[in-house]
Scaffold this motif. Structure first.
Motif, PDB file in Angstrom:
ATOM      1  N   GLU A  22      43.267  42.511  29.243  1.00  0.00           N
ATOM      2  CA  GLU A  22      42.347  43.396  31.160  1.00  0.00           C
ATOM      3  C   GLU A  22      41.179  44.168  30.994  1.00  0.00           C
ATOM      4  O   GLU A  22      40.272  43.202  30.680  1.00  0.00           O
ATOM      5  CB  GLU A  22      43.601  43.641  31.894  1.00  0.00           C
ATOM      6  CG  GLU A  22      42.485  44.293  32.720  1.00  0.00           C
ATOM      7  CD  GLU A  22      42.945  45.220  33.683  1.00  0.00           C
ATOM      8  OE1 GLU A  22      43.106  45.943  35.362  1.00  0.00           O
ATOM      9  OE2 GLU A  22      44.704  45.576  33.572  1.00  0.00           O
ATOM     10  N   ILE A  25      38.676  41.753  29.388  1.00  0.00           N
ATOM     11  CA  ILE A  25      37.942  40.968  30.814  1.00  0.00           C
ATOM     12  C   ILE A  25      36.658  42.393  31.067  1.00  0.00           C
ATOM     13  O   ILE A  25      35.478  41.936  31.097  1.00  0.00           O
ATOM     14  CB  ILE A  25      38.691  40.423  31.539  1.00  0.00           C
ATOM     15  CG1 ILE A  25      39.467  39.041  30.316  1.00  0.00           C
ATOM     16  CG2 ILE A  25      37.858  39.940  32.816  1.00  0.00           C
ATOM     17  CD1 ILE A  25      40.893  38.489  32.012  1.00  0.00           C
ATOM     18  N   ALA A  26      37.585  43.030  31.361  1.00  0.00           N
ATOM     19  CA  ALA A  26      36.219  43.856  31.859  1.00  0.00           C
ATOM     20  C   ALA A  26      34.983  44.436  31.201  1.00  0.00           C
ATOM     21  O   ALA A  26      33.998  44.412  32.047  1.00  0.00           O
ATOM     22  CB  ALA A  26      36.986  45.261  31.863  1.00  0.00           C
ATOM     23  N   GLN A  36      43.181  32.038  26.182  1.00  0.00           N
ATOM     24  CA  GLN A  36      43.501  31.980  27.925  1.00  0.00           C
ATOM     25  C   GLN A  36      44.651  30.531  27.687  1.00  0.00           C
ATOM     26  O   GLN A  36      45.114  30.846  28.556  1.00  0.00           O
ATOM     27  CB  GLN A  36      42.368  31.235  27.758  1.00  0.00           C
ATOM     28  CG  GLN A  36      40.686  31.806  27.925  1.00  0.00           C
ATOM     29  CD  GLN A  36      39.781  30.922  28.877  1.00  0.00           C
ATOM     30  OE1 GLN A  36      39.776  29.688  28.887  1.00  0.00           O
ATOM     31  NE2 GLN A  36      38.326  31.533  28.470  1.00  0.00           N
ATOM     32  N   LEU A  57      45.711  38.225  35.191  1.00  0.00           N
ATOM     33  CA  LEU A  57      44.134  38.073  34.100  1.00  0.00           C
ATOM     34  C   LEU A  57      44.270  36.195  34.905  1.00  0.00           C
ATOM     35  O   LEU A  57      43.004  35.534  34.170  1.00  0.00           O
ATOM     36  CB  LEU A  57      45.460  37.237  33.048  1.00  0.00           C
ATOM     37  CG  LEU A  57      45.459  39.531  32.280  1.00  0.00           C
ATOM     38  CD1 LEU A  57      46.157  39.303  31.337  1.00  0.00           C
ATOM     39  CD2 LEU A  57      43.642  39.876  32.690  1.00  0.00           C
ATOM     40  N   HIS A  60      41.141  35.389  36.439  1.00  0.00           N
ATOM     41  CA  HIS A  60      39.868  35.859  35.944  1.00  0.00           C
ATOM     42  C   HIS A  60      38.964  34.548  35.001  1.00  0.00           C
ATOM     43  O   HIS A  60      37.937  34.527  34.497  1.00  0.00           O
ATOM     44  CB  HIS A  60      39.747  36.677  35.156  1.00  0.00           C
ATOM     45  CG  HIS A  60      39.379  38.100  35.766  1.00  0.00           C
ATOM     46  ND1 HIS A  60      38.740  38.453  36.320  1.00  0.00           N
ATOM     47  CD2 HIS A  60      40.981  39.123  35.873  1.00  0.00           C
ATOM     48  CE1 HIS A  60      39.337  39.227  37.074  1.00  0.00           C
ATOM     49  NE2 HIS A  60      40.056  40.000  36.931  1.00  0.00           N
ATOM     50  N   GLN A  61      40.008  33.391  34.704  1.00  0.00           N
ATOM     51  CA  GLN A  61      39.119  32.091  34.000  1.00  0.00           C
ATOM     52  C   GLN A  61      38.667  31.379  35.126  1.00  0.00           C
ATOM     53  O   GLN A  61      37.674  30.320  34.912  1.00  0.00           O
ATOM     54  CB  GLN A  61      41.014  31.618  33.690  1.00  0.00           C
ATOM     55  CG  GLN A  61      41.482  32.183  32.046  1.00  0.00           C
ATOM     56  CD  GLN A  61      42.444  31.559  31.949  1.00  0.00           C
ATOM     57  OE1 GLN A  61      43.067  30.620  32.299  1.00  0.00           O
ATOM     58  NE2 GLN A  61      43.469  32.721  31.675  1.00  0.00           N
ATOM     59  N   GLY A  62      39.523  31.212  36.097  1.00  0.00           N
ATOM     60  CA  GLY A  62      38.533  30.181  36.839  1.00  0.00           C
ATOM     61  C   GLY A  62      38.247  29.222  37.081  1.00  0.00           C
ATOM     62  O   GLY A  62      36.741  28.700  36.847  1.00  0.00           O
ATOM     63  N   ALA A  89      45.861  36.190  42.834  1.00  0.00           N
ATOM     64  CA  ALA A  89      44.826  34.929  42.496  1.00  0.00           C
ATOM     65  C   ALA A  89      44.227  34.383  43.189  1.00  0.00           C
ATOM     66  O   ALA A  89      43.437  33.527  42.835  1.00  0.00           O
ATOM     67  CB  ALA A  89      45.745  35.166  41.194  1.00  0.00           C
ATOM     68  N   HIS A  92      41.765  34.863  44.366  1.00  0.00           N
ATOM     69  CA  HIS A  92      40.143  35.163  43.503  1.00  0.00           C
ATOM     70  C   HIS A  92      39.183  34.059  43.381  1.00  0.00           C
ATOM     71  O   HIS A  92      38.128  34.332  43.217  1.00  0.00           O
ATOM     72  CB  HIS A  92      40.134  36.131  42.611  1.00  0.00           C
ATOM     73  CG  HIS A  92      39.472  36.701  41.757  1.00  0.00           C
ATOM     74  ND1 HIS A  92      38.548  37.530  42.157  1.00  0.00           N
ATOM     75  CD2 HIS A  92      38.976  35.440  40.173  1.00  0.00           C
ATOM     76  CE1 HIS A  92      37.704  37.079  40.895  1.00  0.00           C
ATOM     77  NE2 HIS A  92      38.539  36.751  39.692  1.00  0.00           N
TER      78      HIS A  92
END
Length: 294
Positions: A22, A25-26, A36, A57, A60-62, A89, A92
């Motif tokens: 995390e 990523i931040a 991943q 987490l 955030h890969q999206g 998630a 997001h």
């Protein structure tokens, strides 16, 4: 090193690894393909704490693989906080491909899961309007869930109501108006605020009367939102109500008076001389400067 933490047989070590990931990523550091893959696999970790941390987490890969991992985890997940995290998630990601699952979870008996699902629905709908079929299903689910009592404590119930009302404002449907107007009388300020904000987004001029009653609400945020909503929905019809909140005798909070002045000036922009003169006469003798501004 990070991959080692995430693959450690000890759950606390894996959990620590999610914290390191995390932070990475931040800091906008690159996450390797191998990391991943490992993070996606942890959505089905034996430890629910690790699963809960991992799904956020993954979000955030999206990508398509992230969505697939989350939906796959949802199918077998039976721990409430993890299901809630999965809904967050999915929100997001904002992918319409998650709508079926999100709408189903709005009906969860757990307020926290239902609230997270409602917020996810709102985020997805804000990215792309819902088609007619999904809109009908989602609208029905939101209304029914708002009216149903869940299994958690009062705090979770309040958060759920706030989330559902917020989603109603984004989604927009005629069936929401009775619910939103009723919520204006809720005992919780955050719920009243959500109702006002949603009516301001998708409400009708007829809703302005109900909102006008809240310009003197006990909560400052509700008063500010109500004044803004009146300006948007009611227009000059409610100018006197709004101007009253610029008077220090009626409104002691400077921030609320400032908002009222701003909305009043916006409503008076372009008004004819007769209207301006009438409003100026109404304010004669006021100790503030709004009379001079008009």
């Amino acid at each position: 090193l990070l991959l080692g933490f995430l693959s450690d047989p000890v759950a606390d070590a894996r959990l620590a690894g999610t914290g390191l990931a995390e932070a990475k990523i931040a800091d906008a550091q690159e996450i390797s393909a191998k990391l991943q893959t490992r993070i996606r696999a942890m959505v089905k970790d034996p430890d629910p704490r690790v699963r809960q941390a991992s799904v956020l987490l993954v979000a955030h890969q999206g990508d398509a693989e992230a969505l697939g991992a989350l939906l796959s985890g949802l199918k077998t997940e039976d721990v409430q906080p993890v299901r809630q995290a999965i809904m967050t998630a999915l929100g997001h990601l904002r992918s319409p491909d998650a709508l079926d699952e999100v709408v189903i979870e709005i009906s969860s008996s757990y307020d926290s899961v239902a609230g997270a699902a409602a917020l996810a629905l709102g985020r997805i709908a804000s990215a792309k309007p819902l088609d007619e079929k999904v809109l009908a299903l989602a609208s029905s689910a939101l209304v029914k869930r708002y009216r149903r009592k869940g299994q958690e404590d009062q705090a979770a119930a309040v958060a759920m109501r706030e989330a559902v009302l917020t989603a109603m404002g984004v989604v927009g449907h005629k069936s929401f108006h009775p619910v939103l107007r009723s919520a204006l009388k809720d005992t919780e300020a955050t719920v009243r605020l959500a109702a006002v904000s949603s009516l301001a987004q998708s409400g009708l001029p007829a809703d302005a009367d109900a909102i006008a009653a809240l310009v003197g609400d006990s909560d400052r945020g509700v008063r500010v939102a109500s004044i803004s909503a009146l300006g948007k929905l009611g227009g000059r019809k409610y100018l006197a109500t709004i101007l009253k909140r610029t008077d220090p005798k009626a409104e002691t909070d400077q921030a609320v008076r400032k908002q009222a002045r701003q909305v009043a000036m916006e409503l008076l922009a372009g008004a004819d001389a007769e209207t301006l003169e009438a409003e100026a006469q109404r304010l004669v003798g006021r100790p503030d400067d709004i009379h001079q501004r008009i």
